[in-house]
Write a protein that holds these residues in place. Structure first.
Motif, short mmCIF file in Angstrom:
data_model
loop_
_atom_site.label_atom_id
_atom_site.label_comp_id
_atom_site.label_asym_id
_atom_site.label_seq_id
_atom_site.Cartn_x
_atom_site.Cartn_y
_atom_site.Cartn_z
N ALA A 112 0.96 -1.01 -0.07
CA ALA A 112 0.10 0.11 0.02
C ALA A 112 0.97 1.32 -0.10
O ALA A 112 2.09 0.98 0.19
CB ALA A 112 -1.01 -0.12 1.41
N SER A 113 0.42 2.26 -0.29
CA SER A 113 1.31 3.73 -0.32
C SER A 113 1.78 3.79 1.07
O SER A 113 1.17 3.58 2.00
CB SER A 113 0.43 4.65 -0.76
N SER B 275 1.84 6.68 2.47
CA SER B 275 1.07 7.58 3.36
C SER B 275 -0.23 7.00 3.93
O SER B 275 -0.68 7.17 4.83
CB SER B 275 0.59 8.64 2.42
N GLU B 276 -0.62 5.87 3.17
CA GLU B 276 -1.73 4.98 3.72
C GLU B 276 -1.54 4.25 4.73
O GLU B 276 -1.99 3.79 5.80
CB GLU B 276 -2.30 4.27 2.45
N ARG B 277 -0.11 3.54 4.53
CA ARG B 277 0.42 2.79 5.75
C ARG B 277 0.74 3.64 6.89
O ARG B 277 0.52 3.03 8.04
CB ARG B 277 1.66 1.76 5.24
N ARG C 213 -1.01 6.25 7.93
CA ARG C 213 -2.10 6.56 8.47
C ARG C 213 -2.72 5.41 9.15
O ARG C 213 -3.30 5.61 10.19
CB ARG C 213 -3.17 6.92 7.18
N ARG C 214 -2.63 4.34 8.60
CA ARG C 214 -3.16 2.85 9.34
C ARG C 214 -2.33 2.81 10.54
O ARG C 214 -2.93 2.54 11.67
CB ARG C 214 -3.04 1.63 8.48
N THR D 164 -4.18 -0.24 -0.92
CA THR D 164 -4.30 1.26 -0.74
C THR D 164 -5.63 1.51 -0.38
O THR D 164 -5.90 2.55 0.35
CB THR D 164 -3.37 2.04 -1.72
N HIS D 165 -6.44 1.06 -1.53
CA HIS D 165 -7.81 1.64 -1.42
C HIS D 165 -8.78 0.53 -0.97
O HIS D 165 -9.88 0.64 -1.46
CB HIS D 165 -8.32 1.86 -2.97
#
Ligand code: DC
Length: 208
Positions: free
Chosen positions: A130-131, A133-135, A137-138, A186-187
């Protein structure tokens, strides 16, 4: 059936590996935990994780350490990434992982080099990513849930540094096996990612 699940930190590979193990009734090994135990043992020994001798000595960690919650911390994760660079450490942990993969009936292993080094013969290889930024955020959400307040930007920096080290090391760098199915979450929400992984295994297993 051996199922290899590789991917960078906070990609959701652990969640997916656990769900696959439950779904297909297979034992599961989180191989990152072994490197985390080595990292933690270096810390306990007062050693330097960048020193190959200190890191190798820490491979003799007691099994009880694997149950210590402190292994899940970001600090120990950073130590794990540093000790995992040393070929002697990877070699010392190889047999344990290989034996787990080869047990009767199969297994699910997640890590960085399962499909490339530990079990290259695995009929099913997933590379979960995943990107950054997404990782981040998680990971931030997960830490908030545990009452740990760290700025998102700091987590993102840490994840990017960990990626660079895991992908840049000479021995068994993090990369998808040639025949791995890349699953970009990511999505995807948690359930959708698990469903996609189960579908991927069924499709591969049908062909095996
Ligand atoms: O998956 P994790 O975040 O728990 O892994 C911690 C570190 O251990 C990771 O940054 C790199 C290392 N590791 C590895 O080199 N090979 C594996 N199969 C699993 C983890």
């Amino acid at each position: 059936m051996i199922i290899a699940v590789d991917g960078p930190t906070a990609s959701g590979k652990g969640t997916i590996a656990k769900a696959l193990a439950a779904h297909f009734g297979l034992p599961h090994l989180d191989t990152g935990l072994l490197y985390r135990a080595v990292g933690r043992q270096v810390q306990l020994n007062g050693g330097d994780p960048d020193d190959p001798d200190a890191a190798l000595a820490a491979c003799a960690f007691p099994d009880a350490l694997l149950d210590d919650d402190i292994l899940r911390s970001e600090e120990v994760g950073g130590f794990a990434s540093r000790v995992s660079v040393h070929p002697a450490v990877r070699h010392a942990l190889y047999e344990r992982q290989r034996a787990f993969a080869l047990q009767e009936g199969g297994a699910v292993l997640d890590g960085r080099d399962i499909g490339t080094v530990i079990a290259p013969e695995a009929p099913v290889k997933l590379f979960v990513t995943a990107s950054v930024s997404e990782r981040a955020r998680r990971r931030w959400l997960e830490m908030q849930g545990r009452g740990i307040d760290v700025p998102l930007a700091a987590i993102e920096r840490d994840i990017a540094a960990r990626d660079a080290r895991d992908m840049g090391r000479k021995d068994a760098p993090l990369k998808p096996a040639d025949d791995a199915l890349v699953l970009d979450t990511t999505h995807f929400g948690r359930e959708a990612a698990i469903e996609a992984a189960i579908e991927a295994v069924l499709a591969k297993a049908g062909r095996a």
